[in-house]
Design an enzyme around this catalytic site. Sequence first.
Site, PDB file in Angstrom:
ATOM      1  N   SER A  75       3.233  38.873  76.215  1.00  0.00           N
ATOM      2  CA  SER A  75       1.803  38.817  76.489  1.00  0.00           C
ATOM      3  C   SER A  75       1.108  37.826  75.549  1.00  0.00           C
ATOM      4  O   SER A  75       0.270  37.025  75.980  1.00  0.00           O
ATOM      5  CB  SER A  75       1.209  40.222  76.329  1.00  0.00           C
ATOM      6  N   ARG A 131      -5.448  40.422  71.015  1.00  0.00           N
ATOM      7  CA  ARG A 131      -5.453  41.837  71.394  1.00  0.00           C
ATOM      8  C   ARG A 131      -6.625  42.171  72.300  1.00  0.00           C
ATOM      9  O   ARG A 131      -6.505  43.001  73.203  1.00  0.00           O
ATOM     10  CB  ARG A 131      -5.454  42.750  70.162  1.00  0.00           C
ATOM     11  N   HIS A 153      -5.742  40.740  75.714  1.00  0.00           N
ATOM     12  CA  HIS A 153      -4.689  41.587  76.264  1.00  0.00           C
ATOM     13  C   HIS A 153      -5.258  42.905  76.784  1.00  0.00           C
ATOM     14  O   HIS A 153      -4.894  43.378  77.865  1.00  0.00           O
ATOM     15  CB  HIS A 153      -3.654  41.843  75.159  1.00  0.00           C
TER      16      HIS A 153
END
Lengths: 209, 209
Positions: free
Chosen positions: A12, A35, A38
């Site tokens: 990712s 993050r 994501h």
Amino acid sequence: MITKPMAIESRSMEIIAPHLAGLNLSADETKIYSRIIHAAGDVDYAPIIQIHPSAIGAAKAAILAGGNIFTDVEMVRTGINKRALAKFGGEVFCKVADAEVREIAQREGITRSMAAMRSFGENLNGGIVAIGNAPTALFEVLRLVREENISPAVIIGVPVGFVGAADSKAELAAQEKIPYVTVSGTKGGSSIAVAAVNAILYILDNSRD
Amino acid sequence: MITKPMAIESRSMEIIAPHLAGLNLSADETKIYSRIIHAAGDVDYAPIIQIHPSAIGAAKAAILAGGNIFTDVEMVRTGINKRALAKFGGEVFCKVADAEVREIAQREGITRSMAAMRSFGENLNGGIVAIGNAPTALFEVLRLVREENISPAVIIGVPVGFVGAADSKAELAAQEKIPYVTVSGTKGGSSIAVAAVNAILYILDNSRD
């Protein structure tokens, strides 16, 4: 299908990386951006994330000193990696479901998350505020900072929605007393607040559970 | 600043409404779309939400019959209005943090949320599956449906991210056994799953807490 958690995360991050090119991010900033993107599945976050230059340092120092985290809603408390935080002595607090807070909110005609932030008061000093849902909670924290000299180490303020969220975040980014992490506009939410907090915890605590 | 929760919500729904024009939605679908868009602060959800024609009816019937809700992660469990669900007799279950599930995941080299869905097994029959985070959890539920005749009433599947999420949701929308609510592409997340579930609960339970 990739089923190993670390492999999923690392793939990712590879996919997200090109979307951060040109933003001139530090290694720590890259982790927070990645993050968040994501957690939202949305690379359009890249240009709207705003991290005050002192924010990551202040957040790290607060956590290392055993500082606590104060959230507006239970989903943010739930998502934060409390085990990682506890290694440094900190805890996560959320008062939105407290009976006392519900009473204050009803009596004063304000939102419960606003009443909850108000009732934290001086406990916020030196801690981390993480607001993922309610613009009114962020407005209230900014009022506490401005009018009552409350001084959190950092404010992670990413309330979401079409009524007040963008304004509350603009006010957060315009004030100069407290370093912040935010996202401009209407986007945000509990998952985004959690992503930002956990990114900082993971920077400090490389051992993942 | 608007500080009355109902006023905030109603103003938000007004702002979202024009973005739903032309989508030819039923009143119930409008509520689900609106809550998802509100939860993400992102009108770009309008064209990517997919609701199977039988999904809302199946979800309502399951809740009215006292059906339970099974989530992949604790944030989804936390966000669901459990008080509204309890009025009909249902509960929300999440096993991702169970010691047994952790063991299965480590032993088999799969994600914990995948192991958690597998261990629900026949308990899923007639219930509502709500997956907000892990593509692997959704793939596992679809395998249970396909290979083990497990039959949830409806699958609300909105895992998020760049590794498997879009594929898992495409597979959900392609199967014909179980009605679903999903979002195509990489977007989604716990807040989106919660928004969809709570929208259905609010349709059934107009009294808000």
